[in-house]
Scaffold this motif. Structure first.
Motif, PDB file in Angstrom:
ATOM      1  N   GLN A  66      15.707  19.057  -7.219  1.00 30.85           N
ATOM      2  CA  GLN A  66      16.963  19.724  -6.882  1.00 30.85           C
ATOM      3  C   GLN A  66      16.788  21.227  -7.046  1.00 30.85           C
ATOM      4  N   VAL A  67      17.044  21.976  -5.990  1.00 28.38           N
ATOM      5  CA  VAL A  67      16.930  23.433  -6.016  1.00 28.38           C
ATOM      6  C   VAL A  67      18.327  24.031  -5.836  1.00 28.38           C
ATOM      7  N   THR A  68      18.769  24.770  -6.838  1.00 26.13           N
ATOM      8  CA  THR A  68      20.096  25.380  -6.821  1.00 26.13           C
ATOM      9  C   THR A  68      19.950  26.888  -7.004  1.00 26.13           C
ATOM     10  N   VAL A  69      20.704  27.643  -6.216  1.00 30.62           N
ATOM     11  CA  VAL A  69      20.728  29.101  -6.337  1.00 30.62           C
ATOM     12  C   VAL A  69      22.191  29.533  -6.412  1.00 30.62           C
ATOM     13  N   SER A  81      18.220  19.228  -2.109  1.00 29.11           N
ATOM     14  CA  SER A  81      17.164  18.384  -2.672  1.00 29.11           C
ATOM     15  C   SER A  81      15.942  18.488  -1.769  1.00 29.11           C
ATOM     16  N   VAL A  82      14.791  18.787  -2.353  1.00 27.12           N
ATOM     17  CA  VAL A  82      13.566  19.016  -1.600  1.00 27.12           C
ATOM     18  C   VAL A  82      12.494  18.064  -2.100  1.00 27.12           C
ATOM     19  N   GLU A 142      12.683  17.109 -11.178  1.00 33.10           N
ATOM     20  CA  GLU A 142      13.223  18.267 -11.884  1.00 33.10           C
ATOM     21  C   GLU A 142      14.478  18.815 -11.207  1.00 33.10           C
ATOM     22  N   ARG A 143      15.225  19.588 -11.989  1.00 35.50           N
ATOM     23  CA  ARG A 143      16.362  20.349 -11.491  1.00 35.50           C
ATOM     24  C   ARG A 143      16.076  21.820 -11.769  1.00 35.50           C
TER      25      ARG A 143
END
Length: 302
Positions: free
Chosen positions: A34-37, A50-51, A118-119
């Motif tokens: 999970q990639v959050t910006v 989600s990548v 991972e997050r």
């Protein structure tokens, strides 16, 4: 041609095409990440996706695949994301910080490999009050669900006279598939549940009373049970009273984070316990809870 001959030809061909990347591909999938910006302590969403990560992926490489990133210092430091760059705003320094499974990660993004699951949370914020916020709650159910950076840790719920709130905390963790243990070890993830006068006996939790520069938590308790919330400059904004709850995380010397689910009274503890889900915690550094109302911390400076 026999098998040996085929192997030799294959090896020679691979060597001849090395510059084309023969055998040097990205590798197999390791799982979703999970990639959050966000910006401003999570208040402004920028990216949430989600990548599927490959064996060769790092935190930096995954970010570069999803956003327009400018780096410095040989590609190891993020200067800007989608045009938002480090700098000064209102006299305060601003930078990009990243958290891995809810922990401020001490290793550069270009050197941090991914295991899958991972997050990763990038946030652009000011750091005039503190440049070190060691742990956050906004990646829930991390770090409890899959550990930190692919390394699982036993999860222990320590009930400091938490009563029914302890049962609610355990139930919230179990809904996320977390196995709770009773034996505390050096590699345990601790969740302290109970009124602040009891929880503060833990030396890590007690960092909260030393202020955000020590704990990274923009809240405090006065007169033993009055929950006071702070703005991003560390100034007191509101006294929420003894029946408000706090969900926060902190750590010391790079050790594993300690979460607190607390309040000035039993009602405050129950309010905090009821906020353990993604709806209330997602992309927040910490939260204050008044009944059904959840307030992300820190508050915006007046």
């Amino acid at each position: 041609m026999g098998r040996r001959g085929l192997a030799v030809v294959s090896a020679l061909l691979c060597a001849a095409l090395a510059t084309a990347g023969c055998g040097l591909g990205p590798g197999a999938d390791v799982g979703d990440v999970q990639v959050t910006v966000t910006r401003e302590y999570g208040a402004v969403p920028v990216l949430d996706t989600s990548v599927t990560a490959k064996e060769s992926d790092t935190v930096m490489r995954l970010l570069e695949g999803e956003a327009d990133v400018e780096t410095r210092y040989g590609g190891g430091f993020v200067h800007s994301i989608d045009g938002v760059a480090e700098g000064q705003h209102g006299g305060d320094p601003y930078d990009w910080f990243y958290y891995l499974d809810g922990v401020e990660w001490p290793v550069g993004a270009a050197e941090t490999d991914l295991e899958g699951g991972e997050r990763v949370w990038w946030d652009y914020r000011g750091w005039g009050t503190t440049n070190h916020i060691p742990a956050v709650v906004g990646s829930w159910p991390a770090p409890f669900s899959d550990g930190i950076a692919g390394v699982p840790s036993p999860v222990v719920v320590m009930c400091e006279a938490g009563g029914a709130a302890c049962d609610e905390v355990r139930a919230a963790l179990k809904r996320e598939g977390v196995t709770i243990t009773d034996a505390t070890t050096e590699d345990s993830l601790l969740v302290l549940v109970g009124p602040w006068e009891r929880v503060r006996r833990d030396p890590i939790a007690d960092l909260i009373e030393a202020g955000p520069a020590e704990s990274g938590v923009f809240a405090n308790f006065q007169a033993g049970d009055e929950l006071v919330v702070l703005d991003e400059g560390g100034a007191e904004v509101r006294d929420l009273g003894p029946d408000a709850g706090l969900v926060a995380a902190t750590s010391r010397y790079g050790n594993l984070p300690v979460w607190v689910v607390t309040g000035g009274t039993a009602a405050g503890v129950r309010a905090a316990a009821g906020a353990l889900d993604a709806e209330h915690l997602r992309n927040h550094y910490a939260v204050a809870v008044e009944g059904e109302k959840t307030t992300p911390l820190p508050l915006e400076a007046r």
